[in-house]
Design a protein around this motif. Structure first.
Motif, short mmCIF file in Angstrom:
data_model
loop_
_atom_site.label_atom_id
_atom_site.label_comp_id
_atom_site.label_asym_id
_atom_site.label_seq_id
_atom_site.Cartn_x
_atom_site.Cartn_y
_atom_site.Cartn_z
N ALA A 1 -35.22 -40.29 -6.21
CA ALA A 1 -35.58 -41.67 -5.89
C ALA A 1 -35.08 -42.04 -4.50
CB ALA A 1 -34.97 -42.59 -6.92
N ASN A 2 -35.86 -42.90 -3.81
CA ASN A 2 -35.41 -43.32 -2.48
C ASN A 2 -34.35 -44.41 -2.62
OD1 ASN A 2 -36.57 -45.92 -2.64
ND2 ASN A 2 -38.58 -45.02 -2.24
N PRO A 3 -33.65 -44.73 -1.50
CA PRO A 3 -32.53 -45.69 -1.57
C PRO A 3 -32.93 -47.05 -2.11
CG PRO A 3 -32.50 -44.51 0.52
CD PRO A 3 -33.76 -44.11 -0.17
N ILE A 4 -34.15 -47.50 -1.76
CA ILE A 4 -34.58 -48.84 -2.23
C ILE A 4 -34.74 -48.83 -3.74
CG2 ILE A 4 -36.46 -50.52 -2.14
CD1 ILE A 4 -36.88 -49.64 0.80
N THR A 5 -35.35 -47.76 -4.26
CA THR A 5 -35.53 -47.66 -5.72
C THR A 5 -34.18 -47.63 -6.42
OG1 THR A 5 -37.47 -46.33 -5.25
CG2 THR A 5 -36.71 -46.37 -7.53
N ARG A 6 -33.25 -46.85 -5.84
CA ARG A 6 -31.91 -46.73 -6.45
C ARG A 6 -31.20 -48.09 -6.45
NH1 ARG A 6 -31.35 -41.69 -3.86
NH2 ARG A 6 -30.03 -42.60 -2.25
#
Lengths: 249, 260
Positions: B2-7
């Motif tokens: 997952a990318n940082p925004i999703t995390r």
């Protein structure tokens, strides 16, 4: 049937502990519920007294369905059920006598003199006479278990539930506790359910043994029957042979 | 992966869900405690003991804090006025500040540590050692036996302790004025009475009552919902003190906005 659990399901978060647990306990018998650590034995026991509610399924005590009971009715049921905790769960701010008298103070119409007499009688029954004024911190592990048993039987309950009564005790004290369990049945005519993974204790104290495996009762029978069973999982457990029980390999 | 925004969004979601679940548990416990309030025979005989533990035993620490607060208030008032304001205003500042703000708030914060931590640790230990379950099996309502007497005792006794703290703080300020500021008793009393309004005491009592309710309710909540053995008890105790202290400060502002 006096105690009945029918198709009980219970999960904690994503972990399903009981998956259709069904068990009947006959009046006057002591039933040992065995199974591996973490298999859900204590969870099943706590359903009987309403400490846990099933996600699905039914729990019946004396013909009354626990889920249908009002709080006051549940307390009536609990007065007939003694519970012996694994680590005794004595109230550490109270003396042994006050601990044993706690349940008695919920019985309407009991005088202080009657309560004190019943406390003495209960402590005598578990071979702890004269321990009324001691605090739990002053007791050994075995004495704590016995004091917990005295508290559970003080109200003269019809049923006593034992949660691992001999875990962590030396062999001599284990035998003492097992004999007390047998004495409860013979002298007080209590129906007992004892959760244990100690097979020696189970053989000594139980009229019947039920094995919990994978959230369900895998086997129910007398001590003689369980020793003759051909079920690989049951044999693996009672003989301590993990190679017979798939998930331990 | 997952990318940082999703995390970050997932973490935010988890925190929101946890917060809502916590609110739900607190609400359920509040309902249980309210229902248990009817069981007077259970909590009634335990109330006096809790009033002594929560109230009487808290008096020394509350008075210790109030004494030094009164001394410092008098000295700082004198230092601030520096001849521009008549010195009898020291009495005004000590009285107003002790009664309206520092008496209730400092006492509340101190008791959040003493009482809130004590309750959370005691009930938390009872929870992890199955003593609360044992109460249930002996046909006691744990809310009636453990929560109601503590919350009522805290709600009744905090105002008593705060009134004592207010009084001792003012006395400490008066003695400081006499011996360190060369003021007379008449001057101090004159300043004390100058802007005094009976409402000030009511305001102090309202705040103290709400702080007592908060500290005991929060302590009971964290104690009752403790999981995870000794580490869990430590975590509950810390949370009880931190949350109760934060709520006290929020309530302090709330009452100022609503009542002043």
């Amino acid at each position: 049937m006096s105690l009945r659990l029918v198709e009980v399901h219970k999960a904690f978060g994503s972990k399903q502990i009981l998956k259709g647990f069904t068990l009947e306990v006959r009046e006057g018998e002591t039933l040992a519920l065995i199974g591996a650590s973490g298999s859900g034995k204590s969870v099943a026991l706590k359903h009987i007294i309403g400490l846990l509610q099933p996600d699905a399924g039914e729990v019946w005590v004396d013909g009354r369905r626990i889920a249908d009971l009002e709080r006051s009715e549940l307390y009536e049921v609990r007065r007939n059920v003694g519970y012996v905790f694994q680590f005794a769960a004595l109230f550490d701010s109270m003396t042994v006598g006050e601990n044993v008298g706690m349940g008695l103070r919920r019985i309407p119409g009991m005088s202080e003199a009657e309560i004190q007499e019943r406390v003495r009688e209960s402590l005598r029954l578990v071979d702890l006479p004269g321990f009324e004024d001691r605090y739990p911190a002053e007791l050994s592990g075995g004495q704590k278990k016995r004091a917990g048993l005295a508290r559970a039987i003080a109200t003269h309950p019809k049923y006593v539930l034992y949660d691992e009564p001999t875990t962590g005790l030396d062999p001599l004290t284990k035998t003492v506790i097992d004999r007390l369990t047998i004495r409860m049945r013979k002298e007080l005519n209590v129906t007992g359910v004892a959760v244990t993974h100690d097979m020696d204790s189970a053989y000594r104290m139980a009229d019947r043994i039920a094995m919990l495996h994978d959230g369900r009762v895998r086997f129910v029978g007398t001590p003689a029957e369980i020793q003759k069973t051909e079920d690989r999982v049951v044999r693996g457990f009672i003989e301590g042979r993990p190679e017979l029980v798939g998930e331990y390999q | 992966m997952a990318n940082p925004i999703t995390r970050a969004l997932a973490a935010l979601g988890r925190n929101v869900v946890n917060a809502m679940a916590g609110l739900g548990r607190f609400g359920a416990l509040a309902v249980a405690a309210t229902r248990a309030g009817r069981d007077v025979t259970t909590w009634g005989r335990l109330l006096a003991v809790q009033m002594a533990r929560i109230g009487v035993e808290s008096v020394p620490i509350a008075l210790f804090i109030a004494t030094f607060t009164g001394i410092v208030l008098a000295l700082q008032a004198s230092y601030t006025f520096t001849g521009a304001v008549p010195l009898y205003f020291v009495g005004t500042l000590v009285g107003k500040t002790m009664i309206l703000e520092l008496g209730p708030v400092l006492t509340g914060l101190a008791l959040a540590g003493r009482v809130g931590a004590n309750i959370a640790a005691e009930l938390g230990t009872m929870r992890v050692t199955e003593q609360i379950d044992a109460l249930e099996t002996l046909a006691y309502d744990p809310a009636a036996y453990l929560i109601v007497p503590r919350v009522i005792a805290g709600t009744l006794m905090f105002p008593v302790v705060v009134v004592l703290a207010d009084g001792v703080g003012i006395v400490a300020g008066w003695i400081t004025s006499l011996y360190l500021l060369d003021m007379s008793t008449e001057e101090f009393i004159r300043g004390l009475k100058l802007f005094f309004a009976p409402f000030d005491v009511r305001f102090s009592l309202i705040k103290a009552t709400s702080f007592g309710l908060t500290v005991t309710a929060v302590g009971c909540y964290y104690g009752f919902t403790t999981i995870g053995g000794a580490e869990g008890v430590g975590r509950s105790t810390t949370r009880a003190v931190v949350v109760a202290s934060m709520v006290i400060l929020v309530l302090d502002a709330f009452w100022a906005i609503v009542l002043l």
